[in-house]
Enzyme design. Structure first.
Site, PDB file in Angstrom:
ATOM      1  CG  ASP A 190      -2.105  -1.281   1.165  1.00  0.00           C
ATOM      2  OD1 ASP A 190      -2.598  -1.594   0.060  1.00  0.00           O
ATOM      3  OD2 ASP A 190      -2.671  -1.213   2.169  1.00  0.00           O
ATOM      4  CG  ASP A 223      -6.443  -5.627   8.684  1.00  0.00           C
ATOM      5  OD1 ASP A 223      -6.087  -5.911   8.100  1.00  0.00           O
ATOM      6  OD2 ASP A 223      -8.170  -5.953   8.342  1.00  0.00           O
TER       7      ASP A 223
HETATM    8  C1  BGC Z   1       0.272  -4.085  10.335  1.00  0.00           C
HETATM    9  C2  BGC Z   1       2.264  -4.784  10.942  1.00  0.00           C
HETATM   10  C3  BGC Z   1       1.823  -6.448  11.040  1.00  0.00           C
HETATM   11  C4  BGC Z   1       1.743  -7.079   9.892  1.00  0.00           C
HETATM   12  C5  BGC Z   1       0.826  -8.035   9.334  1.00  0.00           C
HETATM   13  C6  BGC Z   1      -0.348  -4.777   9.334  1.00  0.00           C
HETATM   14  O1  BGC Z   1      -1.185  -4.547   9.812  1.00  0.00           O
HETATM   15  O2  BGC Z   1       0.865  -3.286  10.068  1.00  0.00           O
HETATM   16  O3  BGC Z   1       2.441  -4.884  12.160  1.00  0.00           O
HETATM   17  O4  BGC Z   1       3.342  -7.131  11.001  1.00  0.00           O
HETATM   18  O5  BGC Z   1      -0.537  -6.062   9.346  1.00  0.00           O
HETATM   19  O6  BGC Z   1      -0.406  -8.513  10.490  1.00  0.00           O
END
Ligand code: BGC
Length: 599
Positions: free
Chosen positions: A313, A537
């Site tokens: 993103d 998320d």
């Molecule tokens: C987060 C990360 C995380 C990843 C996988 C992202 O939305 O910001 O910190 O490692 O998701 O879960």
């Protein structure tokens, strides 16, 4: 992270105008090789047409010597075609001849750099596309758009004495790769690494052992994650070396690492903001990418295919979420202006791509973000720009990944964009909203062609993240909706049950999607689970943390939305922890709604 971006102004205008009478829009990409050796360019010209009017987007890519000022010229085939209002260049028209002179801020185009300009126009009778373009007066006679890959040369040419420009066709596939070269599809017939930290979390939820041996992405979401961060909410104690050593122990043939720490990360949202400020590109390079490259380049891992997923993103935000767009942010303006994303991604590609057993796949959003004409080509252009930044070339890019951490359905069997109801295209439904795609598979395949037409290797492969786009369970439709209206038809038949495609945070009702699979469809290297299912998320309310994570209301189930999701409810699950943290209730729901279902 935030993965749906607001439609830009011109597209919205086109969509509304198109509601009365839509004429097929067109895309033509004209690789242009000028007679003068110094000036070489690639021009893509995309239009979205409606009765009497159109919007044109033009991307100029410089594949020759650096340009310091440019003037684009072309001739409308029809005497009634007019430029009515242009942007990002100074436009003028005399008779059928149109010129666009650069603005002060986009006149310099390094070799490999591109810029996108556009205009609104009018026509009557027909709206044919120009067939050739000039840059700085040099006539550039175009060819036909490369809709399919050109065949490999039949004769063997002598090796060029100077390096070819980055858009030169790759070597023919019939030539055997030299020893140690990368394979075409690193997933094919290969065993993937299972992250023991995710496996343990999955098995902590009843029934989790049905999927806990699935390969998932290892996210290096901060500098400290390189060595392991036992105190973080979203990482366990294992660092990059620990994972690579464990991969050798598992006899895994590939491991998936997510490179995710750009300066000013997640510029259009709050939930996945990171530790590096927008002006910390030097730290990104020296404290993040360099140490990762040093570890990945260790000879002990040379037989492991290290698949890097590069910066989720990020780049398309520079097209769709700067303040020139509705809902755009100053942070996206900042990282566009200071080059943090383009230079950062270019640096990561160059450094990591230099390691023979590393495969780089760059994030390419998803259809509910980039599927509109105004976002599609310009985003491909920005990806191409980054692939040529900081000393990188397109040779460092093995492919692209879509739908990471998003929920877009892989296929919509009962609501295809080509369907119509009572003579009206379903593209005018609220759900599709004039998007050119309604599912990830069709988008990924089309975007691949777009990327190839802009100079990426014709052997690039796409990955589709299917970790949370299953949309099974009792609410999954089994047939198209009623034909009483386009909305009834689409809403009744779509398998994606979100309230709006713009919703991206912990979506209620979602399920696990296709299990990871190599080469499932043409152009697709694999279905993958990069976002580990069950990791949040974003938090559904403000939760103080030391990870830089903000509170984004799109993760709050009581939020009633904003312009980006059509002022709809967020559709997020309640009681969610911060992004990356384990969210067992979500994992249980994903298993319940899995599609294909879990046995
Ligand atoms: C987060 C990360 C995380 C990843 C996988 C992202 O939305 O910001 O910190 O490692 O998701 O879960």
């Amino acid at each position: 992270m935030n993965v749906w971006r607001k439609l830009s102004g011109p597209r919205r205008a086109v969509a509304l105008a198109g509601a009365s009478a839509l004429v097929a829009g067109g895309l033509v990409t004209i690789p242009v090789t000028a007679a003068h050796a110094a000036t070489q360019c690639d021009v893509s010209y995309t239009t979205n047409d409606w009765q009497g009017g159109f919007t044109a987007n033009i991307t100029i890519t410089n594949i020759g010597d650096p340009l310091n000022g440019w003037n684009l010229g072309f001739t409308f085939p029809d005497a009634n075609q007019r430029v009515t209002q242009g942007w990002s260049a100074r436009w003028s028209q005399s008779g059928r001849n149109v010129t666009a002179q650069n603005e002060s801020y986009n006149g310099s185009l390094a070799r490999g750099a591109s810029t996108t300009i556009g205009f609104n126009g009018s026509w009557s009778g027909s709206n044919p596309r120009p067939t050739s373009f000039t840059i700085n007066g040099v006539t550039c006679n175009g060819g036909t758009p490369p809709t399919t890959a050109p065949p490999p040369p039949t004769t063997t040419a002598p090796p060029p004495t100077t390096a070819p420009p980055p858009t030169t066709a790759p070597p023919p596939t019939t030539t055997p790769p030299p020893a140690g070269a990368k394979v075409d599809n690193p997933y094919l017939n290969a065993r993937g690494y299972v992250n023991p930290e995710w496996k343990a979390k999955a098995e902590s939820v009843s029934g989790g052992n049905r999927v806990s041996n699935t390969p998932t992405g290892v996210w290096l979401d901060r500098i400290a994650a390189i060595n392991g961060t036992p105190d973080s909410q979203s990482n366990g104690p294992m660092g990059l070396r620990d994972h690579l050593d464990e991969a050798l122990r598992q006899n895994a043939q590939y491991i998936q690492i997510v490179i995710y720490n750009l300066p000013g990360r997640d510029c259009s949202a709050l939930a996945s903001n990171g530790e590096l400020k927008a002006d910390e590109l030097p730290r990104y390079k020296a404290e993040y990418i360099d140490p990762i490259a040093a570890i990945q380049g260790d000879a002990k891992y040379r037989n492991l295919r290290i698949i890097n997923i590069i910066e989720i993103d990020s780049l398309p935000n520079l097209v769709t979420n700067t303040t020139g767009n509705a809902g755009g942010t100053v942070m996206c303006d900042t990282v566009k202006a200071n080059g943090a994303y383009v230079q950062g991604v270019g640096y990561a590609l160059a450094k990591l791509g230099a390691i023979p057993n590393v495969y780089n796949y760059i994030d390419a959003g998803h259809h509910g973000w980039l599927g509109w004409d105004t976002n599609f080509g310009p985003s491909a252009a920005v990806l191409r720009e980054a692939a040529g930044a900081s000393g990188s070339t397109v040779a460092n890019v093995h492919g692209f990944i879509v739908n990471t951490a998003n929920y877009s359905a892989l296929r919509e069997p009962y609501a295809k964009v080509t369907d119509s109801v009572n003579g009206q295209t379903v593209r005018q439904s609220k759900w599709i909203d004039w998007n050119q795609y309604n599912d990830e598979l069709s988008f990924a395949q089309a975007f691949r062609q777009e990327l190839i037409s802009r100079g990426f290797d014709r052997n690039i492969g796409m990955l589709i993240d299917t970790s949370r786009n299953g949309w099974g369970g009792p609410n999954r439709p089994t047939a198209a909706g009623p034909t009483t209206s386009v909305d009834a038809y689409v809403d009744g038949g779509r398998v994606d049950r979100r309230i709006h495609k713009g919703n991206w945070c912990n979506q209620a009702g979602a399920g696990l999607g296709e299990r990871p699979k190599a080469a499932p469809e043409p152009g697709i290297d694999a279905y993958v689970w990069i976002k580990p299912p069950g990791e949040s998320d974003g938090s559904s309310r403000e939760i103080p943390n030391n990870d830089g994570k903000g509170f984004d209301r799109m993760c709050d189930p009581t939020y009633t939305g904003n312009a980006r999701n059509g002022n709809n409810r967020s559709g997020a699950l309640a009681d969610a922890p911060i992004s990356g943290a384990w969210f067992p209730a979500q994992f249980a729901e994903l298993m319940r709604n899995a599609y294909p279902p879990l046995s």
